[in-house]
Design an enzyme around this catalytic site. Sequence first.
Site, PDB file in Angstrom:
ATOM      1  N   ILE A 341      35.890  45.713  37.340  1.00 21.05           N
ATOM      2  CA  ILE A 341      36.684  46.352  38.396  1.00 21.05           C
ATOM      3  C   ILE A 341      37.586  45.358  39.118  1.00 21.05           C
ATOM      4  O   ILE A 341      38.291  45.737  40.051  1.00 21.05           O
ATOM      5  CB  ILE A 341      35.772  47.052  39.414  1.00 21.05           C
ATOM      6  CG1 ILE A 341      34.793  46.052  40.037  1.00 21.05           C
ATOM      7  CG2 ILE A 341      35.022  48.200  38.763  1.00 21.05           C
ATOM      8  CD1 ILE A 341      33.899  46.663  41.104  1.00 21.05           C
ATOM      9  N   LYS A 343      39.652  41.175  38.568  1.00 17.24           N
ATOM     10  CA  LYS A 343      39.819  39.888  37.913  1.00 17.24           C
ATOM     11  C   LYS A 343      40.534  38.935  38.856  1.00 17.24           C
ATOM     12  O   LYS A 343      41.322  39.358  39.700  1.00 17.24           O
ATOM     13  CB  LYS A 343      40.619  40.026  36.613  1.00 17.24           C
ATOM     14  CG  LYS A 343      39.876  40.719  35.483  1.00 17.24           C
ATOM     15  CD  LYS A 343      40.700  40.701  34.204  1.00 17.24           C
ATOM     16  CE  LYS A 343      39.952  41.350  33.054  1.00 17.24           C
ATOM     17  NZ  LYS A 343      40.754  41.319  31.799  1.00 17.24           N
ATOM     18  N   GLY A 344      40.229  37.651  38.672  1.00 15.14           N
ATOM     19  CA  GLY A 344      40.859  36.640  39.497  1.00 15.14           C
ATOM     20  C   GLY A 344      41.017  35.348  38.736  1.00 15.14           C
ATOM     21  O   GLY A 344      40.749  35.271  37.530  1.00 15.14           O
ATOM     22  N   ALA A 345      41.460  34.330  39.459  1.00 20.89           N
ATOM     23  CA  ALA A 345      41.713  33.044  38.825  1.00 20.89           C
ATOM     24  C   ALA A 345      40.430  32.330  38.447  1.00 20.89           C
ATOM     25  O   ALA A 345      40.421  31.517  37.524  1.00 20.89           O
ATOM     26  CB  ALA A 345      42.540  32.161  39.763  1.00 20.89           C
ATOM     27  N   GLY A 347      37.217  33.975  38.139  1.00 22.54           N
ATOM     28  CA  GLY A 347      36.154  34.832  37.650  1.00 22.54           C
ATOM     29  C   GLY A 347      36.576  36.282  37.665  1.00 22.54           C
ATOM     30  O   GLY A 347      37.768  36.605  37.616  1.00 22.54           O
ATOM     31  N   GLU A 348      35.586  37.137  37.772  1.00 20.09           N
ATOM     32  CA  GLU A 348      35.846  38.565  37.776  1.00 20.09           C
ATOM     33  C   GLU A 348      34.733  39.285  38.517  1.00 20.09           C
ATOM     34  O   GLU A 348      33.689  38.711  38.824  1.00 20.09           O
ATOM     35  CB  GLU A 348      35.950  39.085  36.336  1.00 20.09           C
ATOM     36  CG  GLU A 348      34.704  38.834  35.503  1.00 20.09           C
ATOM     37  CD  GLU A 348      34.903  39.208  34.049  1.00 20.09           C
ATOM     38  OE1 GLU A 348      36.076  39.399  33.649  1.00 20.09           O
ATOM     39  OE2 GLU A 348      33.900  39.305  33.311  1.00 20.09           O
ATOM     40  N   VAL A 349      34.993  40.561  38.801  1.00 19.48           N
ATOM     41  CA  VAL A 349      34.025  41.416  39.482  1.00 19.48           C
ATOM     42  C   VAL A 349      33.677  42.559  38.543  1.00 19.48           C
ATOM     43  O   VAL A 349      34.570  43.246  38.034  1.00 19.48           O
ATOM     44  CB  VAL A 349      34.581  41.947  40.815  1.00 19.48           C
ATOM     45  CG1 VAL A 349      33.549  42.836  41.499  1.00 19.48           C
ATOM     46  CG2 VAL A 349      34.975  40.800  41.729  1.00 19.48           C
ATOM     47  N   LYS A 364      29.843  39.565  41.183  1.00 17.04           N
ATOM     48  CA  LYS A 364      30.984  38.654  41.227  1.00 17.04           C
ATOM     49  C   LYS A 364      30.621  37.407  40.436  1.00 17.04           C
ATOM     50  O   LYS A 364      29.645  36.733  40.746  1.00 17.04           O
ATOM     51  CB  LYS A 364      31.339  38.299  42.669  1.00 17.04           C
ATOM     52  CG  LYS A 364      32.596  37.451  42.795  1.00 17.04           C
ATOM     53  CD  LYS A 364      32.982  37.253  44.252  1.00 17.04           C
ATOM     54  CE  LYS A 364      34.277  36.476  44.385  1.00 17.04           C
ATOM     55  NZ  LYS A 364      34.685  36.307  45.806  1.00 17.04           N
ATOM     56  N   ASP A 458      41.295  34.428  55.479  1.00 16.54           N
ATOM     57  CA  ASP A 458      41.968  35.144  54.391  1.00 16.54           C
ATOM     58  C   ASP A 458      41.850  36.648  54.600  1.00 16.54           C
ATOM     59  O   ASP A 458      41.595  37.399  53.660  1.00 16.54           O
ATOM     60  CB  ASP A 458      41.368  34.731  53.042  1.00 16.54           C
ATOM     61  CG  ASP A 458      42.262  35.131  51.875  1.00 16.54           C
ATOM     62  OD1 ASP A 458      43.480  35.314  52.097  1.00 16.54           O
ATOM     63  OD2 ASP A 458      41.747  35.261  50.754  1.00 16.54           O
TER      64      ASP A 458
END
Length: 732
Positions: A341, A343-345, A347-349, A364, A458
Site C-alpha cells: 500500500i 513505497k518509498g526510498a 522501504g515500503e508499507v 513498514k 515533517d
Amino acid sequence: MNFDQLTDEQKQQLYLQHLQQQQQLQQQQQQLQQQQHQLQQQQQSYHLQQQQAAYQQQNQAQLQQDDSYMDEDTSELINQPPVQLDHGSPIRQQPQMSAFMPSPRFAQSESFDNHLNVDPNNTERFTSMDSMNFQPPASTFTQLGNGSSTNLSEISSGQNSLLSNHSVNNLPTALTSDTSPPVQQHPQFQPQQQQQQQQPQQQQIFQQQQQQQQQQQQPQQSRAVVNQSVSTEAANSDMTGSNTKYVYFERKPNLLSKTTQDKAASIKLTLENYYTSSVSHAIERNQRRLELENKIANEDIGSSEERKNRQLQNLGKKESQFLRLKRTKLALEDFHTVKVIGKGAFGEVRLVQKKDTGKIYAMKTLLKSEMFNKDQLAHVKAERDVLAGSDSPWIVALYYSFQDSQYLYLIMEFLPGGDLMTMLIRWEVFTEDITRFYIAECVLAIEAIHKLGFIHRDIKPDNILIDNRGHVKLSDFGLSTGFHKTHDSNYYNKLLEKEPSNTHLQPNQLTSGRNSVMVDAIHLTMSNRQTMQTWRKSRRLMAYSTVGTPDYIAPEIFIHQGYGQECDWWSLGAIMFECLIGWPPFCSENPHDTYRKILNWQESFQIPEDVHLSPEAEDLIKRFLTSAENRIGRYGGAEEIKQHPFFRGVDWDSIRDVQAPFVPRLSSMTDTRHFPTDDLASVPDNPAMSKAMEQRELDAKNGGGRKNPKEDLPFIGYTYSRFDYLTRKNAL
C-alpha cells in the site's frame, strides 16, 4: 564435579572461593606464627638466663676443683653480654634453643627439609641474624596480588622453591667467629657436636635455595610490570612485600584489529541497552502496579477484598505472560502479505496478516543498507522511539518491531481511511467547518508528540492518516527528533567512524537523502485548477520517490539557526492554507523557487484575493506562517492555539467522540480502496530492495546473518513489544 562442564561464571566463582580460602588460611598461619614467635622469644630469654647461670656455676666449680682451668683468663668471657656468640659456644649447643624454633610449613618446606642433610664434607658456613636481635618479618606468607607473577600451578606442583621470609629466618642458624678464643667444652655438651657440624651444611643449602629463588623472581617481576610509569616506591614495596602489589595497565585499543574493536563496541552497546531496557521495564511494571492499586483504593468502599486481590493477581499473570511472549522472536515468515500500500526510498508499507492469529497489520519495512548510505540511522531510531513511547490515540500504534540481516520491521495498526492527501485530491477544497475539525484534531495530535518530548518536523497531508471512524492519527516520524543522542546523526557518525555529513541544504542542490527538501520541477499555473489537480497527483508520486516535499517545512529548519516545537505549527499553517485555498502557500514551478519562497516568506506569502476567508481563519493562517519569534504556539503551546477565535465552539475533550465529516466505508478488514494502490504500478521497484531480498534469502539458507558486527551497532535495541497489546488474549 567435572571442571570442563562448568560455565565461565562458575569457574570464576570457584576460583574466587579457592583464592579466598587460601588467603584466609595464610592469614591464620601468619597469626599462629606470630604467636609462636612471641612465645619463642619469651622462652629463649628465660632459658638463656637459666643456662647462663648454670654455666657460670659449673665454671666456678671447675675452677675450685682443678687449677688447670686457670691457665686461661675466662673472667672476661663470662662478663660479656649474651649477644653475638660464636658458633662454638656451649649456649648455641643446648637442645632447648632449637626446640622452640619450628619453621612454618609452606608448599616447598618438605622438599627443602629433604636436602638439609646432604654433603657432610662441606664445612662452609654463613652468618645469620642472632636470635637475640630477631624481628618478625612484616609479611609471613607468600602474597598473590596483582603484582605477583607467581603461578598457582607452580606452587601446588612444587616446581618453584618459594619460601617466605619467616620460614627463612626461623631455620637453625649459627654464627662463626674465627677470632674468638677457644673455650673448653664441658663433658655434658659433647653430644651436641654432631648437630654443630651439620649446621654449616644446612646454611650452605639454604643459601643456594635463596639464590635460585631470587633468579626465578627477577624475570617474573619484569613480566608482571606492564606500565613503565610505576614509581620506585611501588617497586621497592614489591621487593619487601610490605605493601599491596599492583599492576598498571595502559589501554591501547588501537593495537587490536578492527574486527575486535567492532565486536567490543557491539558488546558494549548490547550490555548498555540490556540494562537500560531492564530498568525501564521495571519502572513501567511498578507504575502499572501503582496505577492499579490507586484505582482499587478509589473504588467503592463496598468492594470486597477478594475482588481487589483478584485484580492484583490478574495483573501479575499479565506481567508473567508479557515476559514470556516478549521472548518470542518474530520473523517475516510469520506474516502473509496481502497487498503493498506504499513505497518509498528506503522501504515500503504492506498490508499483512499474521498467519497464526489472522490479525491485520500495516508492516513498514526499512532497508538497513539504505539507512547506512543515506545517513538515516538517527531518523529510524527516533521514529521507533516515538511509536514505542506513545499510547496516545492521536498517534498510530506500534505493536512490534524486529529485524533481520537486511531489514527493519515495524508492525503497526492498519488505518483503512487513507490519508489527508487522498481527501484533498478527491475534494480539492474544504469548507471552514471541515477544516476546523481536521486542524483541531491535528493540534491535539501535535500536542501529544510535543508532550513526549519530540518534534515531528515533517507534518504534511501524507502523514495525517484517517482511522476507520474518520478521525486523525499522525504517522511517519522519520524526520522527528527527541534531542536524544541516538536521534543525532553525529552520534552514529562517531560510532561508525564516519565523516560528519553536510546537512546544510543549498538551493541548487538535489539529493536523494531523506533530509532532502527538493522536488522535481513541475510546471503549473496557479489559476488553473486542472493543473493543480495534476500537481497533486504528481505530489503523490513524489511521496514515493527519493526526494522530499519542501512545501510544509519551516524556514528555520532550512537555515539551521536552531528551532523548537514551533516549527510544527508552521507546517500545520501550510496545511490549513491548502485545505482552504487548494494549494500550498509557497507552491512554485520548480523546487528552487519553492525553496527561495520559503526563505523569503515575508515577500512571497500572500492570500489570493479571489478566495474569501473569514477574518478568524485568515488571522490564524498568518499567525502560523510567520517568524518563529512571533509564531502562535511558540510560548503558549497548544493551549494558546486552542484559545484562538477560529476554534470557537470546539469541544477539545470530546472531539474524538463526535461524528467525523468523512467516515470510510469498508467492505472488509483488508479493504484498501482509500489508498492509491493503483498509482504504485507506475512506481519502479528499488533495485536495492530486490538485492536485499535476495541476500536475505541467501542468509536464511546459510543459517547466518550479517558478517560485519559493525553494521549492526546502530540497530541494537530496535526490537520492541507493546505490553497492553501483547497481554491480550491470543495477541500472538
